[in-house]
Design a protein around this motif. Sequence first.
Motif, mmCIF file in Angstrom:
data_model
loop_
_atom_site.group_PDB
_atom_site.id
_atom_site.type_symbol
_atom_site.label_atom_id
_atom_site.label_comp_id
_atom_site.label_asym_id
_atom_site.label_seq_id
_atom_site.Cartn_x
_atom_site.Cartn_y
_atom_site.Cartn_z
ATOM 1 N N ARG A 166 0.835 -1.203 0.000
ATOM 2 C CA ARG A 166 0.000 0.000 0.000
ATOM 3 C C ARG A 166 0.869 1.252 0.000
ATOM 4 O O ARG A 166 0.655 2.171 -0.791
ATOM 5 N N THR A 167 1.875 1.283 0.886
ATOM 6 C CA THR A 167 2.760 2.448 0.936
ATOM 7 C C THR A 167 3.463 2.627 -0.406
ATOM 8 O O THR A 167 3.624 3.740 -0.898
ATOM 9 N N TRP A 168 3.867 1.496 -0.997
ATOM 10 C CA TRP A 168 4.537 1.573 -2.302
ATOM 11 C C TRP A 168 3.590 2.181 -3.341
ATOM 12 O O TRP A 168 3.980 3.046 -4.115
ATOM 13 N N ILE A 169 2.345 1.734 -3.346
ATOM 14 C CA ILE A 169 1.377 2.299 -4.301
ATOM 15 C C ILE A 169 1.227 3.794 -4.067
ATOM 16 O O ILE A 169 1.256 4.583 -5.009
ATOM 17 N N LEU A 170 1.095 4.174 -2.806
ATOM 18 C CA LEU A 170 0.853 5.590 -2.526
ATOM 19 C C LEU A 170 2.069 6.446 -2.837
ATOM 20 O O LEU A 170 1.943 7.563 -3.326
ATOM 21 N N THR A 171 3.277 5.932 -2.551
ATOM 22 C CA THR A 171 4.452 6.780 -2.747
ATOM 23 C C THR A 171 5.028 6.661 -4.152
ATOM 24 O O THR A 171 5.509 7.647 -4.699
ATOM 25 N N ARG A 172 5.003 5.488 -4.744
ATOM 26 C CA ARG A 172 5.695 5.306 -6.015
ATOM 27 C C ARG A 172 4.771 5.367 -7.225
ATOM 28 O O ARG A 172 5.217 5.640 -8.317
ATOM 29 N N VAL A 173 3.515 5.037 -7.071
ATOM 30 C CA VAL A 173 2.614 5.085 -8.231
ATOM 31 C C VAL A 173 1.678 6.278 -8.118
ATOM 32 O O VAL A 173 1.533 7.055 -9.056
ATOM 33 N N ASN A 174 1.092 6.413 -6.936
ATOM 34 C CA ASN A 174 0.142 7.505 -6.768
ATOM 35 C C ASN A 174 0.841 8.858 -6.818
ATOM 36 O O ASN A 174 0.368 9.779 -7.477
#
Lengths: 219, 292, 270, 262
Positions: D218-226
């Motif tokens: 989730r953190t990866w999605i929020l920081t790296r994709v989102n």
Amino acid sequence: MFDFLTDPAAMGKAIVWFAALCTLGLYTILYRENVVFRFFEHIFLGLATGYAIYATWNDVLRPRWWTPMVAEGRWWWAFALSAGLLFYLIYSKRYSWMSRLIFAVFFGFAAGQAFQFFASTYFPLIRSAINNPVVGVPVPTAINNLLFIVILVSVMTYFFFSFEQRGGVARVSRMGRYLLMFAFGAIFGSTIMARMSLLIGRVFFLLDTWIRQTILGGA
Amino acid sequence: MGFFDRLQNIDRRVLYLLLILAVGLPLIFSAPVPAPAVLPPTRSFYDTVEALANDPVRRNKLVILSANFSSSTAAESLTQTDTVMRHLMRRKLKFAIFDFVDPQGRELAQQTAEKLQNQYGYVYGRDYVNWGYRPVGAAVPTVKAMVRDIPAAIGRDITNTPLTEIPVMEGVKGVNDIAAVIEVTGSASLPVWIGYFQRTGREPVPTLFCTTAVQGPEAFPLLKSGQLQGMLVGLQGAAEYEVLLKEPGFATRGSASLSYAHFLILALIILGNVSMLLSRSRSSGSGTGGTR
Amino acid sequence: MEHATWPARIVLIVFSAIIVAAVLSAQRGRKLFIRRIPGLTAIDEAVGRATEMGRPILSSVGLGGIDIITLQALAIISSVAQTAARYGNRVLLPIADPVVLPVAEDALREAYTAAGRSDIFHAEDVSFLSERQFAYAAGVAGIINREKPASLFLFGTFFAESLIIAENGNRIGAIQVAGTPSTTQIPFFIASCDYVIIGDEFYAATAYLTRQPTLLGSLVGQDIVKGILLALVVLGVLLLSFGQPAVFNFFEDKNLALMQYFRKMPGTGG
Amino acid sequence: MFRPVQGPAVWGYIIGALVASGVIFFLLTLIPGRFRKPLIALITFLAGLFYALEFFWPTGRDDTNFLTPFIDPAGQMAQVLQAFALGLGVYSLVSVHLRSIARQRSGWGFSVVLFAALFAIAISGLLNAYRPNRYNQNVFNFFFVGGLQALDSTMFSIIAFYIVSAAYRAFRIRSVEATILLSSAFIVMLGQVALGQALTNWLPAEGFGANLRVENIRTWILTRVNSPAVLAVDFGLGMGALATALRLWLSLERGSYFDREL
């Protein structure tokens, strides 16, 4: 007769009861539109405006205008009243153009502040966008950084409007749109937590503060 | 309408009832859930406050607690204010409550401070002050003015006392006397601090962000760029902070309801999709076609 | 930064000059191209449906004050109102900002007059509800459920009330078209509305609908500036990757020192 | 001239200032139509120029320039003027509902309720501010805490219900876009609550395996994709805001509001 108004316990109960009725009253819209909802809707509209009047006087006009003008003798603040009254000329057919004078000040302020805002807000963001080297860093970092740039480029491509998007550009742009959807999904997911927290706050109020403490008298 | 069609189109009132149960039951019967994982933005928030308190110079400066929220986001914002204020009081940091979004913010933050002050030996005026509310339209000019002269920009506190006469404001002139800004908000007010205050002094002012879960995703780039030194996201962020402070409060309690409500939604999404696929395969089998 | 640094001066002046030049050249009559925004056709469809069903249209320009977003939203709503007026249909427009109210009332009156139907315009269809976000939302939800509009147009600055409005619209089965630059609300419009205009497209949509040279020129200027920015970022990344931080350092920023300060502090967990 | 005046004499000065304003107003009415727009454009430009110059003008050693001392008075003026605008809303709300009561239109009773609530909180608030005692405080709290705060947070929390029905209805694998939307929302939801995190807490907390923990995904999605996607939208909106500011500042804007005859 109004003794209860100075009794903290009784007053506390009254506040909780009123709040509980307001809460349940608005929730009835979830079933369907009805008279109860409409009643609380109008209470809401009235309280909101009444409170705005109070807070504007108490927090702004009194300390920043009235007290300096009258008690501290800064009489030139009277001009602020005249300037403020220009807003109201918008309702006059003949003089409504003068209301634009006061709008002009605010439009101008907002526009003038935009430069500082742009520099302070976007310079660090641009810098951090650049700070994604893809060579000379560990492989996982390089992949993440490359991904960052690819996403940035494709989404920005989607938002170019001044030419027809064809061929390769169209493909990048479509990918940009998919990535946007992915980001929107993430925002949706995060927001669910926010809204649930608020609901928990309300349900906790109804169950604990209202039913358990006030009605049942539990500690 | 077949069974699977009906599962695809459950009346929304049934969904609403299920949601109330998912949120309410765990509050009545304390359901067991594991402690939340502390995420990096929360940890660096905590570490930044600790670092301020351990710094001989910075610990004597003033922290601005910018209570830019209203009761509408109180479940998140007020819980965050509560846990962060406890931390400030525990580490004896002086703070000023300020607000330029909704007058309720300064009121709610004040109530929290009054609730906590005896426990930590805090006194209004000596250890903290409430600068009150300024309208949002004037936020930028006010904050810009604060850079050089806070007593002049703010004027008087909520008790209509000039800031110059309040003990906690002694030696506080401008941006260089501010230890940190803690922005607690449910709206887009953070850019005012970032844009017009943070980097106007001799050194940048550490800026900490307590935000609602909605705005969390938007703020991640600011953590990476160093414009934020820490962030609490939503009620879950407050629950993580309570874990760090080792003081379980409302956030920890709500964590169970949060979990069950999420699982309800996940279950409904799965149910909706599975029944859609099943009814699709049915109707194509029976040859009626025309599925959507 | 409290005052401009030299890089800030250079970037701001160059960017501003490009945008202003594009606007001026468009105002002088240079023909400019704007690609079509998908979803705009939906507007006519939604107006048509309301007419067929003989029910009013409800629109909102959100919570914004009298700024450009709101004025652009009003431009879209007026063009909706013109079409609606031609078919003799009503447009309801509840307002959240007191200053927007007289401006909005004027805009709709003009739209009805332009369509030759000033006789069916009621000033009360444009009504002030509340400045307060959720009081406004409660008011709009009430209106939606009482008036049962056939279509909803939601353009402007929206916050959390977006979903309250859009779900109530969805419940009564209205066709909904929405457009907002507020990033956090787009996902909810996507979930509840039939057509959504995303982020920057909002500016483009007004330019496309109104064909005003100023807006078209501005949009082209913005495109050029965005292109330059994108090129700078990509160039910066490439240079940085090969050990040349020139572009990176151009966007110098005091925060770096701050980050390092807190990295060095004891107890910050490295 | 601009010196504070002590004692009752201040009222003389205030009245004088109001009279002077009246004269200025009269002079304004004399301005012929064709000079009105240029005047408005000039005022907009000057107001903007103040903040722009203050930002761009080179500063001395103390990081100030000749305009910096005026930032504070400008801020105070903006606060006060903004506050005066509130009356516009109050005026329109009151006039709509007074009309509805006067004509006894259907539902006029609700307008009475609205007025009662409006006066109750405004008067009790002001009483509490000027005569703070337990009585006044309690009455004000009744309306503020019991009424306004409860209504506000309830209306906000109602979104929780709507978000459930919206998610249930919209998150179907009907199209590529809907499927993408659904999948990222699904993972983010799992990763942000303790119960979801528990699903993968058997994975190691450190090392490569930790990357597969749902809260880290989730953190990866929020920081790296989102974040890059949001950043890209932000860059576009930022350029739009700059362009908007320039169009306003230089009075380049056209369109119905700006083109109207004055």
